[in-house]
Design a protein around this motif. Structure first.
Motif, mmCIF file in Angstrom:
data_model
loop_
_atom_site.group_PDB
_atom_site.id
_atom_site.type_symbol
_atom_site.label_atom_id
_atom_site.label_comp_id
_atom_site.label_asym_id
_atom_site.label_seq_id
_atom_site.Cartn_x
_atom_site.Cartn_y
_atom_site.Cartn_z
ATOM 1 N N UNK A 46 0.529 -0.380 -0.245
ATOM 2 C CA UNK A 46 0.280 -0.658 0.277
ATOM 3 C C UNK A 46 1.054 0.938 0.295
ATOM 4 N N UNK A 47 0.682 2.070 -0.943
ATOM 5 C CA UNK A 47 1.535 3.489 -0.804
ATOM 6 C C UNK A 47 0.568 4.781 -1.682
ATOM 7 N N UNK A 48 0.557 5.377 -0.868
ATOM 8 C CA UNK A 48 0.197 6.615 -1.238
ATOM 9 C C UNK A 48 -1.969 6.482 -1.467
ATOM 10 N N UNK A 49 -1.875 5.531 -0.550
ATOM 11 C CA UNK A 49 -3.610 5.008 -0.579
ATOM 12 C C UNK A 49 -3.901 4.096 -1.869
ATOM 13 N N UNK A 50 -2.834 3.560 -2.634
ATOM 14 C CA UNK A 50 -3.006 2.985 -3.572
ATOM 15 C C UNK A 50 -2.575 1.369 -3.086
ATOM 16 N N UNK A 51 -3.334 0.091 -3.821
ATOM 17 C CA UNK A 51 -2.927 -1.245 -3.273
ATOM 18 C C UNK A 51 -2.506 -1.766 -4.120
ATOM 19 N N UNK A 52 -1.489 -2.362 -4.121
ATOM 20 C CA UNK A 52 -0.688 -3.522 -5.583
ATOM 21 C C UNK A 52 -0.270 -4.896 -4.894
ATOM 22 N N UNK A 53 -1.463 -5.519 -5.985
ATOM 23 C CA UNK A 53 -0.809 -6.872 -5.226
ATOM 24 C C UNK A 53 -0.129 -7.510 -6.024
ATOM 25 N N UNK A 54 0.690 -9.002 -5.342
ATOM 26 C CA UNK A 54 1.574 -9.241 -6.135
ATOM 27 C C UNK A 54 1.432 -10.802 -6.084
ATOM 28 N N UNK A 55 1.727 -11.879 -7.484
ATOM 29 C CA UNK A 55 2.342 -12.910 -7.310
ATOM 30 C C UNK A 55 3.297 -13.568 -7.547
ATOM 31 N N UNK A 56 3.941 -14.114 -6.906
ATOM 32 C CA UNK A 56 5.597 -14.881 -7.677
ATOM 33 C C UNK A 56 5.515 -16.108 -7.735
ATOM 34 N N UNK A 57 6.259 -16.425 -8.214
ATOM 35 C CA UNK A 57 6.585 -18.234 -8.720
ATOM 36 C C UNK A 57 7.730 -18.539 -8.633
ATOM 37 N N UNK A 58 8.844 -19.224 -7.664
ATOM 38 C CA UNK A 58 10.033 -19.212 -7.235
ATOM 39 C C UNK A 58 10.715 -20.793 -7.722
ATOM 40 N N UNK A 59 11.439 -20.924 -8.103
ATOM 41 C CA UNK A 59 12.040 -21.792 -8.935
ATOM 42 C C UNK A 59 13.596 -22.280 -8.006
ATOM 43 N N UNK A 60 13.468 -21.748 -6.830
ATOM 44 C CA UNK A 60 15.036 -22.370 -5.820
ATOM 45 C C UNK A 60 15.107 -23.958 -5.791
ATOM 46 N N UNK A 61 14.711 -24.730 -5.681
ATOM 47 C CA UNK A 61 14.873 -26.292 -5.539
ATOM 48 C C UNK A 61 15.168 -26.635 -6.935
ATOM 49 N N UNK A 62 14.439 -26.236 -7.937
ATOM 50 C CA UNK A 62 14.579 -25.769 -9.785
ATOM 51 C C UNK A 62 16.345 -25.714 -9.938
ATOM 52 N N UNK A 63 16.188 -24.789 -9.254
ATOM 53 C CA UNK A 63 17.882 -24.050 -9.634
ATOM 54 C C UNK A 63 19.277 -25.323 -8.395
ATOM 55 N N UNK A 64 18.468 -25.211 -7.120
ATOM 56 C CA UNK A 64 19.767 -26.342 -7.103
ATOM 57 C C UNK A 64 20.080 -27.592 -7.905
ATOM 58 N N UNK A 65 19.291 -27.886 -8.093
ATOM 59 C CA UNK A 65 19.267 -29.131 -8.611
ATOM 60 C C UNK A 65 19.671 -29.062 -9.479
ATOM 61 N N UNK A 66 19.178 -28.349 -10.903
ATOM 62 C CA UNK A 66 20.333 -28.274 -12.069
ATOM 63 C C UNK A 66 21.627 -27.687 -11.309
#
Length: 228
Positions: A46-66
Protein backbone atom coordinates in the motif's frame (compact mmCIF):
# COMPACT_ATOMS: atom_id res chain seq x y z
CA UNK A 1 2.85 -15.35 2.36
CA UNK A 2 4.28 -18.41 0.68
CA UNK A 3 2.57 -21.71 -0.15
CA UNK A 4 4.36 -24.78 -1.45
CA UNK A 5 3.20 -25.62 -4.97
CA UNK A 6 2.62 -29.26 -4.07
CA UNK A 7 -0.06 -28.25 -1.56
CA UNK A 8 -2.56 -27.83 -4.42
CA UNK A 9 -3.31 -29.39 -7.79
CA UNK A 10 -3.30 -27.23 -10.91
CA UNK A 11 -7.10 -27.07 -10.85
CA UNK A 12 -7.01 -26.02 -7.19
CA UNK A 13 -4.43 -23.34 -7.92
CA UNK A 14 -6.58 -22.05 -10.77
CA UNK A 15 -9.63 -21.85 -8.50
CA UNK A 16 -7.61 -20.26 -5.70
CA UNK A 17 -6.25 -17.54 -8.00
CA UNK A 18 -9.73 -16.79 -9.33
CA UNK A 19 -11.02 -16.46 -5.76
CA UNK A 20 -8.31 -13.84 -5.18
CA UNK A 21 -9.52 -11.92 -8.26
CA UNK A 22 -6.15 -12.32 -9.97
CA UNK A 23 -6.41 -10.92 -13.53
CA UNK A 24 -7.25 -13.73 -15.99
CA UNK A 25 -4.11 -13.16 -18.07
CA UNK A 26 -1.94 -13.33 -14.95
CA UNK A 27 -3.60 -16.63 -13.99
CA UNK A 28 -2.75 -17.93 -17.45
CA UNK A 29 0.87 -16.82 -17.08
CA UNK A 30 1.18 -18.38 -13.62
CA UNK A 31 -0.24 -21.72 -14.72
CA UNK A 32 1.95 -21.74 -17.85
CA UNK A 33 5.10 -21.21 -15.76
CA UNK A 34 4.27 -23.21 -12.64
CA UNK A 35 5.77 -26.57 -13.65
CA UNK A 36 9.29 -26.18 -12.18
CA UNK A 37 8.30 -23.80 -9.36
CA UNK A 38 8.46 -24.94 -5.76
CA UNK A 39 6.61 -22.06 -4.08
CA UNK A 40 3.97 -19.45 -4.84
CA UNK A 41 4.20 -16.22 -2.88
CA UNK A 42 1.56 -13.54 -2.37
CA UNK A 43 1.96 -9.94 -1.24
CA UNK A 44 0.14 -6.64 -0.79
CA UNK A 45 1.80 -3.23 -0.93
CA UNK A 46 0.00 0.00 0.00
CA UNK A 47 1.37 3.38 -1.05
CA UNK A 48 -0.40 6.74 -1.36
CA UNK A 49 -3.81 5.11 -0.78
CA UNK A 50 -3.22 2.65 -3.62
CA UNK A 51 -2.93 -1.10 -3.18
CA UNK A 52 -0.68 -3.24 -5.35
CA UNK A 53 -1.20 -7.00 -5.33
CA UNK A 54 1.61 -9.43 -6.14
CA UNK A 55 1.99 -13.09 -7.05
CA UNK A 56 5.42 -14.71 -7.40
CA UNK A 57 6.66 -18.05 -8.64
CA UNK A 58 9.92 -19.25 -7.08
CA UNK A 59 12.26 -21.83 -8.65
CA UNK A 60 14.89 -22.24 -5.92
CA UNK A 61 14.70 -26.04 -5.68
CA UNK A 62 14.95 -26.33 -9.47
CA UNK A 63 18.09 -24.15 -9.53
CA UNK A 64 19.76 -26.18 -6.77
CA UNK A 65 18.91 -29.41 -8.60
CA UNK A 66 20.46 -28.12 -11.84
CA UNK A 67 23.64 -27.01 -10.05
CA UNK A 68 23.98 -30.35 -8.27
CA UNK A 69 23.57 -32.17 -11.58
CA UNK A 70 26.25 -30.01 -13.20
CA UNK A 71 23.70 -28.52 -15.63
CA UNK A 72 23.99 -24.94 -14.36
CA UNK A 73 26.92 -22.95 -13.05
CA UNK A 74 27.33 -19.18 -12.94
CA UNK A 75 25.08 -17.95 -15.72
CA UNK A 76 21.96 -15.91 -14.78
CA UNK A 77 18.93 -17.95 -13.78
CA UNK A 78 15.28 -16.77 -13.60
CA UNK A 79 14.75 -17.52 -9.90
CA UNK A 80 11.44 -15.67 -9.53
CA UNK A 81 8.68 -14.46 -11.79
CA UNK A 82 6.61 -11.71 -10.22
CA UNK A 83 3.21 -10.45 -11.41
CA UNK A 84 1.92 -7.15 -10.00
CA UNK A 85 -1.13 -4.97 -10.53
CA UNK A 86 -2.98 -2.14 -8.83
CA UNK A 87 -6.44 -3.05 -7.56
CA UNK A 88 -8.11 -0.22 -9.48
CA UNK A 89 -6.34 -1.10 -12.77
CA UNK A 90 -5.90 -4.90 -12.84
CA UNK A 91 -5.65 -4.89 -16.63
CA UNK A 92 -2.32 -3.01 -16.39
CA UNK A 93 -0.39 -5.84 -14.78
CA UNK A 94 3.39 -6.10 -14.99
CA UNK A 95 5.81 -9.02 -14.95
CA UNK A 96 9.25 -8.80 -13.35
CA UNK A 97 11.87 -11.53 -13.63
CA UNK A 98 14.33 -11.84 -10.75
CA UNK A 99 17.64 -13.04 -12.19
CA UNK A 100 19.86 -14.96 -9.79
CA UNK A 101 23.63 -14.92 -10.32
CA UNK A 102 24.76 -18.04 -8.45
CA UNK A 103 28.19 -18.73 -7.01
CA UNK A 104 29.49 -15.16 -7.29
CA UNK A 105 32.58 -14.21 -5.32
CA UNK A 106 32.40 -10.99 -3.29
CA UNK A 107 34.53 -9.04 -5.83
CA UNK A 108 32.26 -10.23 -8.65
CA UNK A 109 29.15 -9.26 -6.70
CA UNK A 110 30.66 -5.85 -5.95
CA UNK A 111 31.42 -5.31 -9.64
CA UNK A 112 27.82 -6.10 -10.63
CA UNK A 113 26.44 -3.72 -8.02
CA UNK A 114 28.74 -0.90 -9.15
CA UNK A 115 27.34 -1.26 -12.66
CA UNK A 116 23.73 -1.66 -11.55
CA UNK A 117 23.37 1.13 -9.00
CA UNK A 118 24.46 3.86 -11.43
CA UNK A 119 22.93 7.12 -10.19
CA UNK A 120 22.24 5.37 -6.92
CA UNK A 121 25.83 4.81 -5.82
CA UNK A 122 25.13 6.12 -2.33
CA UNK A 123 23.63 2.75 -1.36
CA UNK A 124 26.91 1.10 -2.26
CA UNK A 125 29.13 3.75 -0.69
CA UNK A 126 27.37 4.32 2.61
CA UNK A 127 25.69 0.96 3.24
CA UNK A 128 26.78 -2.07 1.22
CA UNK A 129 30.51 -1.40 1.12
CA UNK A 130 31.02 -1.18 4.89
CA UNK A 131 28.41 -3.84 5.74
CA UNK A 132 29.32 -6.50 3.17
CA UNK A 133 32.45 -5.81 1.17
CA UNK A 134 34.68 -4.56 3.99
CA UNK A 135 33.50 -7.37 6.26
CA UNK A 136 36.29 -9.94 6.42
CA UNK A 137 34.04 -12.58 7.96
CA UNK A 138 31.80 -12.78 4.85
CA UNK A 139 32.31 -14.87 1.72
CA UNK A 140 30.54 -14.69 -1.63
CA UNK A 141 28.83 -18.06 -1.26
CA UNK A 142 27.09 -16.80 1.88
CA UNK A 143 25.07 -14.32 -0.18
CA UNK A 144 22.44 -15.03 -2.85
CA UNK A 145 22.34 -12.20 -5.38
CA UNK A 146 19.48 -11.29 -7.72
CA UNK A 147 18.87 -8.48 -10.21
CA UNK A 148 15.59 -7.10 -11.50
CA UNK A 149 15.61 -4.97 -14.65
CA UNK A 150 12.31 -3.64 -15.98
CA UNK A 151 11.79 -4.20 -19.70
CA UNK A 152 9.37 -1.31 -20.16
CA UNK A 153 10.27 0.95 -17.24
CA UNK A 154 13.24 2.48 -15.42
CA UNK A 155 13.51 -0.15 -12.71
CA UNK A 156 17.03 -1.45 -12.05
CA UNK A 157 17.29 -3.09 -8.69
CA UNK A 158 18.94 -5.87 -6.71
CA UNK A 159 18.10 -8.27 -3.91
CA UNK A 160 20.71 -9.84 -1.62
CA UNK A 161 19.71 -12.78 0.57
CA UNK A 162 21.89 -12.41 3.67
CA UNK A 163 20.63 -15.24 5.87
CA UNK A 164 23.74 -17.41 5.56
CA UNK A 165 25.91 -14.40 6.33
CA UNK A 166 24.48 -14.37 9.87
CA UNK A 167 24.27 -10.59 10.02
CA UNK A 168 22.07 -8.90 12.59
CA UNK A 169 20.06 -5.70 12.42
CA UNK A 170 22.54 -4.08 14.81
CA UNK A 171 25.32 -4.78 12.27
CA UNK A 172 23.40 -2.84 9.60
CA UNK A 173 21.90 0.03 11.60
CA UNK A 174 24.94 2.38 11.77
CA UNK A 175 25.32 2.27 7.99
CA UNK A 176 21.57 2.69 7.44
CA UNK A 177 21.74 5.88 9.50
CA UNK A 178 24.69 7.12 7.42
CA UNK A 179 22.73 6.54 4.22
CA UNK A 180 19.63 8.25 5.64
CA UNK A 181 21.73 11.26 6.58
CA UNK A 182 23.21 11.40 3.07
CA UNK A 183 19.74 11.25 1.52
CA UNK A 184 18.64 14.03 3.92
CA UNK A 185 15.55 12.17 4.96
CA UNK A 186 13.93 12.52 8.32
CA UNK A 187 14.32 9.19 10.01
CA UNK A 188 13.82 7.50 13.33
CA UNK A 189 15.36 4.24 12.21
CA UNK A 190 17.24 3.83 15.45
CA UNK A 191 14.03 4.04 17.45
CA UNK A 192 12.08 1.78 15.07
CA UNK A 193 14.74 -0.88 14.67
CA UNK A 194 16.25 -0.95 18.17
CA UNK A 195 13.79 -3.64 19.30
CA UNK A 196 15.03 -5.82 16.42
CA UNK A 197 18.75 -5.28 17.09
CA UNK A 198 19.48 -8.94 17.76
CA UNK A 199 17.27 -10.21 14.92
CA UNK A 200 18.68 -11.72 11.74
CA UNK A 201 19.08 -9.46 8.70
CA UNK A 202 17.25 -11.34 5.95
CA UNK A 203 17.25 -9.49 2.63
CA UNK A 204 18.58 -6.18 1.33
CA UNK A 205 16.84 -4.81 -1.77
CA UNK A 206 17.51 -1.53 -3.49
CA UNK A 207 18.30 0.34 -6.66
CA UNK A 208 16.15 2.59 -8.82
CA UNK A 209 12.39 2.07 -8.97
CA UNK A 210 9.90 2.48 -11.79
CA UNK A 211 9.56 6.14 -10.75
CA UNK A 212 13.32 6.61 -11.33
CA UNK A 213 13.83 7.27 -7.61
CA UNK A 214 16.42 5.43 -5.49
CA UNK A 215 15.07 3.09 -2.84
CA UNK A 216 16.29 0.67 -0.20
CA UNK A 217 14.30 -2.07 1.55
CA UNK A 218 15.44 -4.12 4.54
CA UNK A 219 13.80 -7.43 5.44
CA UNK A 220 14.13 -8.72 8.98
CA UNK A 221 13.61 -12.23 10.28
CA UNK A 222 11.05 -11.95 13.04
CA UNK A 223 11.35 -15.51 14.33
CA UNK A 224 12.86 -18.86 13.41
CA UNK A 225 9.77 -19.74 11.35
CA UNK A 226 8.72 -16.43 9.78
CA UNK A 227 10.28 -13.41 8.10
CA UNK A 228 8.98 -9.84 8.04
Amino acid sequence: MGIEKQEKTLDEWSSFLRLLNVPPEVIRQVLNNIQNANTLLFGIEELNDKATLKVYLEYWDFLISLIQQGKHERQPFALNRGYKWETDHPEHWKEDIYWCYPLLTLPELHKRLKTLTGINGAILQYFLNPLLFQNRSLRGEQLVYLEIVGEDNARRSFDINCYKGQLSVSDALPYLLELAQHWRIKNDLSKVLSCYSSHCLGHISGGVGRDKQPFLSIYIEESSTAAA
